[in-house]
Design an enzyme around this catalytic site. Structure first.
Site, PDB file in Angstrom:
ATOM      1  N   GLY A 179      50.724   4.808 -79.182  1.00 16.06           N
ATOM      2  CA  GLY A 179      52.082   4.395 -79.515  1.00 16.06           C
ATOM      3  C   GLY A 179      53.075   5.430 -79.587  1.00 16.06           C
ATOM      4  O   GLY A 179      54.345   4.945 -79.269  1.00 16.06           O
TER       5      GLY A 179
ATOM      6  N   GLU B 167      43.286   4.827 -76.385  1.00 17.24           N
ATOM      7  CA  GLU B 167      42.793   3.730 -77.240  1.00 17.24           C
ATOM      8  C   GLU B 167      41.598   3.392 -76.748  1.00 17.24           C
ATOM      9  O   GLU B 167      40.677   2.710 -77.516  1.00 17.24           O
ATOM     10  CB  GLU B 167      44.200   2.395 -77.082  1.00 17.24           C
ATOM     11  CG  GLU B 167      45.059   2.436 -77.781  1.00 17.24           C
ATOM     12  CD  GLU B 167      46.361   3.443 -77.133  1.00 17.24           C
ATOM     13  OE1 GLU B 167      47.514   3.511 -77.482  1.00 17.24           O
ATOM     14  OE2 GLU B 167      46.114   4.066 -76.156  1.00 17.24           O
TER      15      GLU B 167
END
Length: 258
Positions: free
Chosen positions: A109, A132
């Site tokens: 993020g 991720e």
């Protein structure tokens, strides 16, 4: 400016400064932080005295990713009901120039937040990546899309599939960052660049950003027509008259953002 829990926001000589303030967790981004980031950006976008926005992170890293503890127990329905990424989408609607100053880890993020900026200055120590895949998920706030547009399909898949990290100079090579600077000069160099933009006519900056963003997605002919309309629109501004008059009179222009 409002009092925020997870960020600090203030104005300084025409620059809106926004700093992520969770250094104890390497500025891991939770939902509340995103809400605050968007609120501060929107406030800067509306303040007449703010010409440029600088986004940075306190401590050793810009942002080491999302707050995994917050997401671990979520499910598809709960995330859909919360409209998890609505605020992320709205960040792209900010009209003023946004410059990011990043250092240390710029992951997940945090990487996506940096990709929301128009210009990125990176400390030499910076490391960029999307880990991720190692958590059984994938980027979800534009990471796969923006990385593919910058790097192309094959190179983007290499980093998205492996979770490998890019060093600052590699990120510059792929157009992810504009400048790589020594760690100790990161904010100094970023602010110096922002101060130069503060001197430019605000409407020109705004419409140039708008046109370049459209150029990324429109076919060439439609993008050129859009460019032309924004060019014509600037002839309704006082700054256009001042800029051209100053040029003919061989003096420095005095722009008012009108």
């Amino acid at each position: 400016m409002n009092n925020y829990q997870f960020i600090k926001a203030w104005t300084d000589n025409g620059i809106g400064k926004l700093e992520l303030q969770r250094p104890e967790v390497l500025n891991a981004i939770n939902r509340s932080m995103v809400v605050e980031i968007l609120a501060a950006l929107r406030e800067f976008d509306q303040l007449e005295q703010v010409k440029v926005i600088v986004l940075s992170g306190a401590g050793r890293s810009f942002a080491a990713g999302a707050d995994i503890k917050e997401m671990a127990e979520e499910n598809a329905i709960s995330m859909e009901m919360k409209n998890q990424f609505a605020d992320w989408d709205k960040i792209s609607l900010i009209k003023k120039p946004v410059i990011a100053a990043v250092q240390g880890f710029v992951l997940g993020g945090g990487f996506e937040l940096a990709l929301c900026a128009d210009i990125v200055f990176a400390a030499a120590s910076s490391k960029f990546g999307f880990p991720e895949v190692q958590l059984g998920v994938m980027p979800s706030a534009g990471g796969t899309v923006k990385l593919t547009k910058l790097m192309g399909k094959r190179k983007a898949l290499e980093f998205l599939w492996t979770g490998n990290q890019l060093k600052a100079e590699e990120a510059k090579h792929w157009g992810i960052v504009n400048q790589v600077v020594p760690d100790e000069l990161l904010l100094q160099e970023t602010i110096a660049f922002a101060e130069n933009l503060v001197k430019q006519p605000a409407l020109s900056l705004r419409l140039i950003k708008d046109t370049v963003e459209k150029a990324e997605d429109l076919p060439i002919y439609e993008a050129m027509q859009y460019e032309r309309k924004n060019f014509y629109l600037l002839f309704a501004s006082e700054d256009q008259k001042e800029g051209m008059q100053a040029f003919m009179e061989k003096r420095s222009p005095h722009f008012k953002g009108k």
